[in-house]
Design a protein around this motif. Structure first.
Motif, PDB file in Angstrom:
ATOM      1  N   ASP A 116      13.044   6.270  19.495  1.00 51.98           N
ATOM      2  CA  ASP A 116      13.810   5.557  20.513  1.00 51.98           C
ATOM      3  C   ASP A 116      13.185   4.218  20.888  1.00 51.98           C
ATOM      4  O   ASP A 116      13.831   3.368  21.495  1.00 51.98           O
ATOM      5  N   GLY A 117      11.910   3.998  20.488  1.00 56.40           N
ATOM      6  CA  GLY A 117      11.266   2.721  20.745  1.00 56.40           C
ATOM      7  C   GLY A 117      11.916   1.553  20.021  1.00 56.40           C
ATOM      8  O   GLY A 117      11.690   0.388  20.368  1.00 56.40           O
ATOM      9  N   VAL A 118      12.744   1.841  19.009  1.00 56.46           N
ATOM     10  CA  VAL A 118      13.472   0.787  18.305  1.00 56.46           C
ATOM     11  C   VAL A 118      14.987   0.969  18.456  1.00 56.46           C
ATOM     12  O   VAL A 118      15.765   0.412  17.672  1.00 56.46           O
ATOM     13  N   SER A 119      15.390   1.725  19.448  1.00 57.58           N
ATOM     14  CA  SER A 119      16.832   1.995  19.630  1.00 57.58           C
ATOM     15  C   SER A 119      17.483   0.945  20.524  1.00 57.58           C
ATOM     16  O   SER A 119      18.242   1.257  21.435  1.00 57.58           O
ATOM     17  N   ASN A 120      17.197  -0.325  20.262  1.00 51.77           N
ATOM     18  CA  ASN A 120      17.738  -1.398  21.088  1.00 51.77           C
ATOM     19  C   ASN A 120      18.321  -2.496  20.205  1.00 51.77           C
ATOM     20  O   ASN A 120      17.950  -2.632  19.036  1.00 51.77           O
ATOM     21  N   PRO A 121      19.247  -3.296  20.750  1.00 53.80           N
ATOM     22  CA  PRO A 121      19.912  -4.331  19.943  1.00 53.80           C
ATOM     23  C   PRO A 121      18.955  -5.316  19.297  1.00 53.80           C
ATOM     24  O   PRO A 121      19.251  -5.839  18.218  1.00 53.80           O
ATOM     25  N   GLU A 122      17.816  -5.573  19.931  1.00 55.03           N
ATOM     26  CA  GLU A 122      16.855  -6.510  19.351  1.00 55.03           C
ATOM     27  C   GLU A 122      16.342  -6.027  17.998  1.00 55.03           C
ATOM     28  O   GLU A 122      15.874  -6.824  17.188  1.00 55.03           O
ATOM     29  N   PHE A 123      16.468  -4.736  17.758  1.00 54.61           N
ATOM     30  CA  PHE A 123      16.046  -4.178  16.471  1.00 54.61           C
ATOM     31  C   PHE A 123      17.193  -4.073  15.485  1.00 54.61           C
ATOM     32  O   PHE A 123      17.061  -4.466  14.329  1.00 54.61           O
ATOM     33  N   PHE A 124      18.341  -3.545  15.926  1.00 58.31           N
ATOM     34  CA  PHE A 124      19.381  -3.225  14.946  1.00 58.31           C
ATOM     35  C   PHE A 124      20.552  -4.206  14.875  1.00 58.31           C
ATOM     36  O   PHE A 124      21.434  -4.048  14.034  1.00 58.31           O
ATOM     37  N   VAL A 125      20.591  -5.242  15.720  1.00 66.64           N
ATOM     38  CA  VAL A 125      21.668  -6.235  15.648  1.00 66.64           C
ATOM     39  C   VAL A 125      21.130  -7.496  14.975  1.00 66.64           C
ATOM     40  O   VAL A 125      20.278  -8.196  15.528  1.00 66.64           O
ATOM     41  N   ALA A 126      21.613  -7.786  13.797  1.00 68.56           N
ATOM     42  CA  ALA A 126      21.102  -8.911  13.014  1.00 68.56           C
ATOM     43  C   ALA A 126      21.262 -10.230  13.763  1.00 68.56           C
ATOM     44  O   ALA A 126      20.374 -11.087  13.716  1.00 68.56           O
ATOM     45  N   SER A 129       0.831  -1.202   0.000  1.00 65.78           N
ATOM     46  CA  SER A 129       0.000   0.000   0.000  1.00 65.78           C
ATOM     47  C   SER A 129       0.866   1.252   0.000  1.00 65.78           C
ATOM     48  O   SER A 129       0.584   2.215  -0.721  1.00 65.78           O
ATOM     49  N   LEU A 130       1.940   1.241   0.774  1.00 68.34           N
ATOM     50  CA  LEU A 130       2.867   2.382   0.807  1.00 68.34           C
ATOM     51  C   LEU A 130       3.503   2.585  -0.566  1.00 68.34           C
ATOM     52  O   LEU A 130       3.661   3.719  -1.032  1.00 68.34           O
ATOM     53  N   GLU A 131       3.841   1.476  -1.224  1.00 73.11           N
ATOM     54  CA  GLU A 131       4.427   1.567  -2.569  1.00 73.11           C
ATOM     55  C   GLU A 131       3.437   2.218  -3.523  1.00 73.11           C
ATOM     56  O   GLU A 131       3.803   3.082  -4.337  1.00 73.11           O
ATOM     57  N   GLY A 132       2.160   1.820  -3.427  1.00 73.77           N
ATOM     58  CA  GLY A 132       1.144   2.376  -4.303  1.00 73.77           C
ATOM     59  C   GLY A 132       0.921   3.863  -4.080  1.00 73.77           C
ATOM     60  O   GLY A 132       0.486   4.574  -5.000  1.00 73.77           O
ATOM     61  N   MET A 133       1.218   4.349  -2.883  1.00 75.47           N
ATOM     62  CA  MET A 133       1.047   5.761  -2.569  1.00 75.47           C
ATOM     63  C   MET A 133       2.266   6.598  -2.978  1.00 75.47           C
ATOM     64  O   MET A 133       2.267   7.815  -2.824  1.00 75.47           O
ATOM     65  N   GLY A 134       3.309   5.942  -3.474  1.00 76.02           N
ATOM     66  CA  GLY A 134       4.504   6.673  -3.887  1.00 76.02           C
ATOM     67  C   GLY A 134       5.328   7.196  -2.729  1.00 76.02           C
ATOM     68  O   GLY A 134       6.025   8.213  -2.848  1.00 76.02           O
ATOM     69  N   VAL A 135       5.289   6.488  -1.599  1.00 73.95           N
ATOM     70  CA  VAL A 135       6.034   6.914  -0.416  1.00 73.95           C
ATOM     71  C   VAL A 135       7.535   6.811  -0.663  1.00 73.95           C
ATOM     72  O   VAL A 135       8.020   5.799  -1.174  1.00 73.95           O
ATOM     73  N   ASP A 136       8.268   7.875  -0.312  1.00 74.14           N
ATOM     74  CA  ASP A 136       9.734   7.813  -0.450  1.00 74.14           C
ATOM     75  C   ASP A 136      10.438   7.776   0.894  1.00 74.14           C
ATOM     76  O   ASP A 136      11.657   7.579   0.957  1.00 74.14           O
ATOM     77  N   CYS A 137       9.694   7.951   1.984  1.00 73.22           N
ATOM     78  CA  CYS A 137      10.266   7.855   3.322  1.00 73.22           C
ATOM     79  C   CYS A 137       9.245   7.185   4.244  1.00 73.22           C
ATOM     80  O   CYS A 137       8.047   7.481   4.168  1.00 73.22           O
ATOM     81  N   PHE A 138       9.717   6.299   5.104  1.00 74.63           N
ATOM     82  CA  PHE A 138       8.834   5.554   5.996  1.00 74.63           C
ATOM     83  C   PHE A 138       9.304   5.697   7.431  1.00 74.63           C
ATOM     84  O   PHE A 138      10.508   5.639   7.708  1.00 74.63           O
ATOM     85  N   VAL A 139       8.353   5.871   8.352  1.00 78.36           N
ATOM     86  CA  VAL A 139       8.682   5.916   9.775  1.00 78.36           C
ATOM     87  C   VAL A 139       7.685   5.067  10.553  1.00 78.36           C
ATOM     88  O   VAL A 139       6.472   5.127  10.303  1.00 78.36           O
ATOM     89  N   PHE A 140       8.197   4.265  11.463  1.00 83.24           N
ATOM     90  CA  PHE A 140       7.367   3.452  12.347  1.00 83.24           C
ATOM     91  C   PHE A 140       7.344   4.091  13.721  1.00 83.24           C
ATOM     92  O   PHE A 140       8.393   4.320  14.324  1.00 83.24           O
ATOM     93  N   ALA A 141       6.158   4.374  14.221  1.00 82.07           N
ATOM     94  CA  ALA A 141       6.005   4.906  15.568  1.00 82.07           C
ATOM     95  C   ALA A 141       5.561   3.753  16.458  1.00 82.07           C
ATOM     96  O   ALA A 141       4.393   3.358  16.447  1.00 82.07           O
ATOM     97  N   GLY A 142       6.513   3.188  17.176  1.00 82.51           N
ATOM     98  CA  GLY A 142       6.206   2.033  18.013  1.00 82.51           C
ATOM     99  C   GLY A 142       7.462   1.472  18.640  1.00 82.51           C
ATOM    100  O   GLY A 142       8.518   2.108  18.622  1.00 82.51           O
ATOM    101  N   VAL A 143       7.342   0.271  19.185  1.00 81.74           N
ATOM    102  CA  VAL A 143       8.463  -0.371  19.868  1.00 81.74           C
ATOM    103  C   VAL A 143       8.827  -1.675  19.178  1.00 81.74           C
ATOM    104  O   VAL A 143       8.002  -2.291  18.494  1.00 81.74           O
ATOM    105  N   THR A 144      10.039  -2.103  19.368  1.00 78.82           N
ATOM    106  CA  THR A 144      10.571  -3.276  18.680  1.00 78.82           C
ATOM    107  C   THR A 144       9.707  -4.529  18.812  1.00 78.82           C
ATOM    108  O   THR A 144       9.447  -5.203  17.800  1.00 78.82           O
TER     109      THR A 144
END
Length: 250
Positions: A114-124, A75-90
């Protein structure tokens, strides 16, 4: 009554909108996890984006327990979105959400709070987003690189490392220090009245032009600091790396 030294979430919403605007975003998509933090932050981001003239294609909630978010990404692709932000927690589907959005919008810039500023989100290796997705992500956090604080703040980090024999300092430690320092200084100013609860509350709320390790600030009528600085971080090699400071509008 409450007193908050860390910048409030409305400031984080403005910081996210500001960094997207500065990065050249023209059509942003916002998804949130329907919780108090996420839904409220999403509204703040949308409001700040509109003030900046940044188009918001959508602002809607997701089912955090969904196995994937390919439909929302499409749906985001269909709207032509060029930037995405998630407001939530990991834990509320963030890793899968960013993977799906990145797959549908390979050229889009990705942002998070900051809700996704933890290793569970950014450490593969800990189940976080893979490196190719991480390379597109920027995260805002109410902490800065030590060298971004005034001299007194930089001294705090140096003294902390010496006193506790550590090589790094929890970035939120400086906020805890200043909160304690403010209470102690206010109590000293009040003298015997320090034991009077209402006198203490009134004095704290009357804080104006206080020079501190964080910089100079006031406490407003809601108990919030007037500090608006937010840190913007990139994800590199499984770590959050400081990128720049955003001074968000109140």
């Amino acid at each position: 009554h409450y007193l908050r030294i860390v910048p409030k979430d409305t400031i984080q919403g403005a910081a996210l909108a500001t960094v997207m605007d500065e990065d050249g975003c023209t059509n942003a998509g916002i998804l949130h996890d329907k919780e108090v933090y996420g839904a409220g932050l999403a509204r703040n981001i949308e409001s700040a984006a509109e003030e900046l003239g940044l188009k918001v294609a959508t602002n809607e909630g997701i089912d955090p327990k969904a196995p994937n978010f390919r439909a929302q990404a499409a749906s985001l692709e269909g709207m032509g979105v060029d930037c995405f932000v998630f407001a939530g927690v990991t834990p509320n589907g963030a890793v899968q959400l960013y993977k799906d959005v990145s797959a549908a919008l390979p050229d889009a810039k990705l942002y998070g709070p900051d809700g996704v500023s933890n290793p569970e989100f950014f450490v593969a290796d800990e189940g976080g987003i893979p490196p190719d997705v991480a390379a597109k992500v920027k995260v805002t956090v109410a902490t800065l690189s030590p060298d971004q604080y005034p001299p007194e703040g930089q001294e705090f980090f140096d003294e902390y490392m010496k006193s506790y024999d550590v090589t790094s300092v929890d970035p939120y430690a400086i906020y805890g220090y200043e909160a304690m320092r403010l209470v102690l200084d206010t109590c000293e100013q009040l003298g015997p009245d320090c034991t009077d609860k209402q006198a203490m509350i009134d004095a704290l709320f009357n804080t104006k032009g206080r020079e501190s390790v964080l910089g100079t600030y006031d406490i407003d009528e809601n108990g919030d600091t007037t500090i608006t600085d937010y840190g913007v971080y990139r994800v590199e090699d499984g770590e959050l790396v400081f990128d720049k400071t955003i001074k968000a509008a109140q």
